[in-house]
Enzyme design. Structure first.
Site, mmCIF file in Angstrom:
data_model
loop_
_atom_site.group_PDB
_atom_site.id
_atom_site.type_symbol
_atom_site.label_atom_id
_atom_site.label_comp_id
_atom_site.label_asym_id
_atom_site.label_seq_id
_atom_site.Cartn_x
_atom_site.Cartn_y
_atom_site.Cartn_z
ATOM 1 C CB THR A 48 -0.934 -0.005 1.214
ATOM 2 O OG1 THR A 48 -1.802 -1.141 1.107
ATOM 3 C CG2 THR A 48 -1.767 1.253 1.300
ATOM 4 C CE1 TYR A 138 2.407 -8.241 2.506
ATOM 5 C CE2 TYR A 138 4.029 -6.487 2.710
ATOM 6 C CZ TYR A 138 2.808 -6.938 2.260
ATOM 7 O OH TYR A 138 1.989 -6.090 1.561
ATOM 8 C CE LYS A 168 0.401 -6.668 5.360
ATOM 9 N NZ LYS A 168 -0.087 -7.148 4.057
ATOM 10 C CB SER A 212 -5.176 -0.577 1.939
ATOM 11 O OG SER A 212 -6.211 -1.273 1.268
#
Length: 315
Positions: A48, A138, A168, A212
């Protein structure tokens, strides 16, 4: 290790000026917007945040600005992924020196690790540069093409990365997510990275999420979490449907979701500017259409509330 990451974690946008340079002056106001709307943490320089379009120096400047803006009630997670291991290690060391809560790292997406062992080799080398910070892997195969099973990664990471703190998980495989939650137990974070799947993740045991749309619609997701906790599942699913509709609207203009979302941030008084090339911004007519379509969908009912000037001045 510090406490677990819980609740909503906003994947932050990188603010740019009209000439395309960083606009760090926006960040204190941005941080207050998140805090005042119940967001627990900020995830900085991720997808993002257009991290692949930023220089290492710019990423360090952003990390410093966000950590300066932290008043103790907003934890800052710095994404340090890079295609070059030396740069990723430099970013990790800088995050530790600057005072980040934790770091995260995506796998390199050009020369890719081919197995869980190779992926752990990479992550261990990055984590070693900031040994006292919690490290989160991630996982986002849709962007970097690294689809190594996360369960296999966790099994090795537990043994080989002393600072390993969790995942994540920005992917749609909810069966894999559930298996990861089981393997992680209470010791490691399993953070859902798909906003439209928040409730699905909560049903499978998630206690935190990175997204986001939490930047500008956190009241909607806060209520989803509250309804799930209280057992009001019909209400929670109805709200999750509204979130999916909002995301669908924002994704329906032929540009990246980041571009439409930056327009919404400006509506809330946090002007993050435009996206960097090669991404394309909305045109003026598209911005007007976006506003109209979201208002028809009841966006004002669940949008984050702009923080007051007084609140920002008091920081």
């Amino acid at each position: 290790m510090p406490d677990h990451l819980r609740g909503l974690i906003a994947a932050t946008y990188t603010p740019f000026t009209a000439d395309g340079s960083l606009n760090l002056e926006v960040i204190p106001h941005y941080a207050e917007l998140l805090r005042s709307n119940g967001v627990k943490s900020a995830f900085v320089c991720g997808t993002t945040g257009e991290f692949t379009s930023l220089t290492v120096t710019e990423r360090m400047q952003l990390a410093e600005a966000w950590i300066r803006a932290d008043s103790g009630s907003l934890r800052v997670i710095i994404h340090v992924g890079h295609t070059a291991i030396t740069e990723a290690r430099s970013l990790a060391a800088h995050a530790a020196e600057t005072g980040a809560h934790s770091i995260a790292c995506m796998a390199p997406g050009f020369f890719k690790p081919q197995s869980a062992t190779e992926l752990v080799d990479w992550c261990a080398a990055v984590a070693e540069a900031a040994p006292h910070l919690p490290f989160h892997y991630y996982h986002m195969p849709s962007m970097n093409g690294v689809a190594i099973p996360v369960v296999a990664f966790i099994a090795e990471a537990i043994e080989r990365i002393p600072s390993f703190a969790g995942i994540k998980f920005s992917h749609e495989d909810m069966d894999e997510f559930a298996e990861c939650v089981r393997l992680a137990g209470d010791r490691y974070d399993m953070l859902m990275g798909r906003d439209e799947l928040l409730l699905d993740a909560l049903e499978r045991g998630a206690q935190g999420a990175v997204g986001s749309t939490y930047n500008y619609a956190s009241p909607l997701y806060t209520q989803i979490i509250a309804d799930h906790t209280s057992g009001a599942l019909a209400s929670a699913w109805a709200l999750q449907k509204r979130a999916a509709e909002m995301i669908q609207i924002c994704s329906g203009f032929g540009v990246t979701h980041i571009a439409t979302s930056k327009t919404l941030m400006k509506m809330l008084g946090v002007d993050c500017g435009q996206v960097r090339l090669p991404l394309r911004a909305l045109g003026i007519g598209q911005e007007q259409e976006l506003h109209a379509r979201l208002q028809s969908a009841g966006f004002s009912d669940f949008a984050s509330q702009p923080c007051t000037t007084a609140a920002v001045a008091a920081m």
